[in-house]
Write a protein that holds these residues in place. Structure first.
Motif, PDB file in Angstrom:
ATOM      1  N   ALA A 123       4.513   1.766  -4.643  1.00  0.00           N
ATOM      2  CA  ALA A 123       4.631   2.068  -3.099  1.00  0.00           C
ATOM      3  C   ALA A 123       3.946   3.251  -2.789  1.00  0.00           C
ATOM      4  CB  ALA A 123       6.260   2.125  -2.875  1.00  0.00           C
ATOM      5  N   ALA A 124       2.943   3.548  -3.364  1.00  0.00           N
ATOM      6  CA  ALA A 124       1.974   4.833  -3.203  1.00  0.00           C
ATOM      7  C   ALA A 124       1.024   4.532  -1.902  1.00  0.00           C
ATOM      8  CB  ALA A 124       1.114   5.066  -4.484  1.00  0.00           C
ATOM      9  N   ALA A 125       0.765   3.464  -1.377  1.00  0.00           N
ATOM     10  CA  ALA A 125       0.323   3.170  -0.095  1.00  0.00           C
ATOM     11  C   ALA A 125       0.925   3.144   1.107  1.00  0.00           C
ATOM     12  CB  ALA A 125      -0.664   1.785  -0.453  1.00  0.00           C
ATOM     13  N   VAL A 126       0.380   3.806   2.177  1.00  0.00           N
ATOM     14  CA  VAL A 126       1.215   3.669   3.326  1.00  0.00           C
ATOM     15  C   VAL A 126       1.294   2.437   3.947  1.00  0.00           C
ATOM     16  CG1 VAL A 126      -0.943   3.597   4.885  1.00  0.00           C
ATOM     17  CG2 VAL A 126       1.275   4.879   5.538  1.00  0.00           C
ATOM     18  N   GLU A 127       0.554   1.225   3.658  1.00  0.00           N
ATOM     19  CA  GLU A 127       1.043  -0.016   4.134  1.00  0.00           C
ATOM     20  C   GLU A 127       2.311  -0.617   3.511  1.00  0.00           C
ATOM     21  OE1 GLU A 127      -3.422   0.767   4.442  1.00  0.00           O
ATOM     22  OE2 GLU A 127      -2.047   0.994   2.900  1.00  0.00           O
ATOM     23  N   THR A 128       2.497  -0.376   2.134  1.00  0.00           N
ATOM     24  CA  THR A 128       3.866  -0.909   1.507  1.00  0.00           C
ATOM     25  C   THR A 128       4.843  -0.006   2.436  1.00  0.00           C
ATOM     26  OG1 THR A 128       2.599  -0.784  -0.407  1.00  0.00           O
ATOM     27  CG2 THR A 128       5.057  -1.033  -0.476  1.00  0.00           C
ATOM     28  N   TRP A 129       4.837   1.276   2.687  1.00  0.00           N
ATOM     29  CA  TRP A 129       6.008   1.864   3.560  1.00  0.00           C
ATOM     30  C   TRP A 129       5.952   1.347   4.779  1.00  0.00           C
ATOM     31  CZ3 TRP A 129      10.024   4.285   3.492  1.00  0.00           C
ATOM     32  CH2 TRP A 129      10.489   5.002   4.643  1.00  0.00           C
ATOM     33  N   GLU A 130       4.792   1.070   5.391  1.00  0.00           N
ATOM     34  CA  GLU A 130       4.831   0.306   6.948  1.00  0.00           C
ATOM     35  C   GLU A 130       5.610  -0.933   6.821  1.00  0.00           C
ATOM     36  OE1 GLU A 130       2.216   0.113  10.819  1.00  0.00           O
ATOM     37  OE2 GLU A 130       1.144   0.089   8.939  1.00  0.00           O
ATOM     38  N   SER A 131       5.546  -1.727   5.894  1.00  0.00           N
ATOM     39  CA  SER A 131       5.903  -3.133   5.565  1.00  0.00           C
ATOM     40  C   SER A 131       7.712  -2.945   5.347  1.00  0.00           C
ATOM     41  CB  SER A 131       5.449  -3.813   4.488  1.00  0.00           C
ATOM     42  OG  SER A 131       5.818  -3.480   3.202  1.00  0.00           O
ATOM     43  N   THR A 132       7.954  -1.862   4.833  1.00  0.00           N
ATOM     44  CA  THR A 132       9.379  -1.667   4.538  1.00  0.00           C
ATOM     45  C   THR A 132      10.044  -1.101   5.686  1.00  0.00           C
ATOM     46  OG1 THR A 132       8.870  -0.682   2.191  1.00  0.00           O
ATOM     47  CG2 THR A 132      11.055  -0.340   2.938  1.00  0.00           C
ATOM     48  N   VAL A 133       9.521  -0.267   6.567  1.00  0.00           N
ATOM     49  CA  VAL A 133       9.909  -0.028   7.621  1.00  0.00           C
ATOM     50  C   VAL A 133      10.044  -1.153   8.766  1.00  0.00           C
ATOM     51  CG1 VAL A 133       9.388   1.691   9.687  1.00  0.00           C
ATOM     52  CG2 VAL A 133       9.350   2.432   7.583  1.00  0.00           C
ATOM     53  N   ASN A 134       9.011  -1.951   8.938  1.00  0.00           N
ATOM     54  CA  ASN A 134       8.972  -3.008   9.542  1.00  0.00           C
ATOM     55  C   ASN A 134      10.077  -3.974   9.394  1.00  0.00           C
ATOM     56  OD1 ASN A 134       6.869  -2.692  11.268  1.00  0.00           O
ATOM     57  ND2 ASN A 134       5.416  -3.576  10.247  1.00  0.00           N
ATOM     58  N   SER A 135      10.592  -4.220   8.042  1.00  0.00           N
ATOM     59  CA  SER A 135      11.681  -4.966   7.623  1.00  0.00           C
ATOM     60  C   SER A 135      12.761  -4.255   8.096  1.00  0.00           C
ATOM     61  CB  SER A 135      11.704  -5.104   6.095  1.00  0.00           C
ATOM     62  OG  SER A 135      10.438  -5.858   5.501  1.00  0.00           O
ATOM     63  N   MET A 136      12.897  -3.010   7.772  1.00  0.00           N
ATOM     64  CA  MET A 136      14.233  -2.135   8.330  1.00  0.00           C
ATOM     65  C   MET A 136      14.388  -2.347   9.887  1.00  0.00           C
ATOM     66  SD  MET A 136      15.053   1.972   8.567  1.00  0.00           S
ATOM     67  CE  MET A 136      13.672   1.998   9.790  1.00  0.00           C
ATOM     68  N   GLN A 137      13.261  -2.218  10.470  1.00  0.00           N
ATOM     69  CA  GLN A 137      13.343  -2.147  12.023  1.00  0.00           C
ATOM     70  C   GLN A 137      14.050  -3.749  12.640  1.00  0.00           C
ATOM     71  OE1 GLN A 137       9.505  -0.761  13.028  1.00  0.00           O
ATOM     72  NE2 GLN A 137      10.253   1.185  13.206  1.00  0.00           N
ATOM     73  N   LEU A 138      13.324  -4.652  11.883  1.00  0.00           N
ATOM     74  CA  LEU A 138      13.829  -5.921  12.316  1.00  0.00           C
ATOM     75  C   LEU A 138      15.153  -6.433  12.153  1.00  0.00           C
ATOM     76  CD1 LEU A 138      10.341  -7.766  11.454  1.00  0.00           C
ATOM     77  CD2 LEU A 138      11.302  -7.753  13.730  1.00  0.00           C
ATOM     78  N   GLY A 139      15.491  -6.033  10.863  1.00  0.00           N
ATOM     79  CA  GLY A 139      16.804  -6.271  10.326  1.00  0.00           C
ATOM     80  C   GLY A 139      17.721  -5.459  11.332  1.00  0.00           C
ATOM     81  N   SER A 140      17.701  -4.277  11.664  1.00  0.00           N
ATOM     82  CA  SER A 140      18.421  -3.728  12.601  1.00  0.00           C
ATOM     83  C   SER A 140      18.606  -4.127  13.978  1.00  0.00           C
ATOM     84  CB  SER A 140      17.967  -2.069  12.673  1.00  0.00           C
ATOM     85  OG  SER A 140      18.092  -1.606  11.130  1.00  0.00           O
ATOM     86  N   ALA A 141      17.331  -4.764  14.315  1.00  0.00           N
ATOM     87  CA  ALA A 141      17.055  -5.271  15.758  1.00  0.00           C
ATOM     88  C   ALA A 141      18.068  -6.713  15.816  1.00  0.00           C
ATOM     89  CB  ALA A 141      15.816  -5.521  16.021  1.00  0.00           C
TER      90      ALA A 141
END
Length: 287
Positions: A62-80
């Motif tokens: 998970a060294a790339a920002v794209e991996t982090w962004e995909s994780t954040v998107n998942s979190m945001q959708l789950g919380s939504a």
């Protein structure tokens, strides 16, 4: 001694980088449609989870920002999903994929259940988003119950335990014991036994070591959890190809709690992406 648990080979599928990129574009399109209708938010969430795992295949640490962004998107959708569940108004304002969005309320959704709640909570823990952890923990347990027969009763004890821990409610020890007892293979009847023992129970055991501040016992329990995860996802050829096995989401989340509490974690594994564990990307962009 540093323990190394090698992730099983997932390279037999599509090109990892291209597959992850295609999925992320699909997620972005589904997110953009939510302001018109939230009826497909569960599909957006499941696709986002798939994209996150695809990025973890292509980028194991998970060294790339794209991996982090995909994780954040998942979190945001789950919380939504659960923000919509608790809404009494016509719309809910949620930040998803770097934008503040106004999403029309849908009313009750069958997917807003205890299983989805656990995934959303793990993602909030991994992203260290305490506000979302609080919002999820304040959802009444009864709202998360599925029709009879969907889940073993232990999962509701487990959600109750996590909510009680985060909100500092009383009787945490009793609730955790009830979770452990209800997840016994002789008690639980719905979840397949190998899934229960190798994937569903290990986060409970890890949490037990964490809340007891068992700094000596946590790392061995984490090692066992990752080995069980690998054994489950390599039992046969179909599982070994399944991208869901790329990371151990529950153990990663509990390991993040332990890492932040400065537990000794001498473990290296692509099932436990280094930069998610070590919160490398926190604050890179608003979550």
């Amino acid at each position: 001694m540093n323990e190394v648990i090698i992730r099983h080979d997932l390279s037999s599928g599509p090109d990892a980088d291209q597959f992850a990129e295609r999925l992320s574009k699909r997620v972005a399109r589904r997110i953009d449609k939510l302001e018109d209708s939230a009826e497909m938010i569960d599909y957006a969430f499941s696709t986002a989870n798939l994209a996150m795992r695809a990025h973890c295949v292509a980028d194991p640490r998970a060294a790339a920002v794209e991996t982090w962004e995909s994780t954040v998107n998942s979190m945001q959708l789950g919380s939504a999903i659960f923000a919509l569940l608790g809404s009494s108004g016509e719309a809910v304002e949620c930040r998803i994929n770097r934008k503040l969005r106004t999403i029309p309320a849908t009313g009750p959704m069958s997917t807003a259940d205890a299983g989805t709640w656990l995934s959303a909570f793990w993602l909030a823990v991994i992203c260290r988003d305490q506000d979302r952890m609080t919002q999820l923990s304040e959802i009444p347990l009864e709202r998360l119950r599925s029709p009879e027969g969907s889940y073993d009763e232990y999962i509701y004890h487990w959600v109750d335990t996590l909510q009680s821990w985060w909100l500092r409610r009383p009787d945490l020890a009793d609730k955790l014991i009830a979770t452990i007892e209800a997840s016994d293979p002789n008690v639980a009847r719905i979840a397949p036994q190998d899934l229960l023992q190798a994937v569903l129970y290990p986060p409970i055991n890890l949490f037990y070591h964490y809340v007891r501040n068992d700094r000596d016992g946590f790392a061995p329990a984490l090692t066992d959890a990752l080995k069980l995860h690998k054994a489950y996802w390599t039992l046969n050829q179909d599982r070994a190809k399944d991208i869901d096995g790329s990371i151990a989401l529950g153990p990663v989340a509990i390991a993040c709690l332990a890492y932040d509490a400065e537990f000794p974690l001498d473990i290296q594994s692509d099932y436990l992406p280094k930069h998610l564990l070590q919160r490398t990307w926190i604050g890179e962009f608003p979550a």
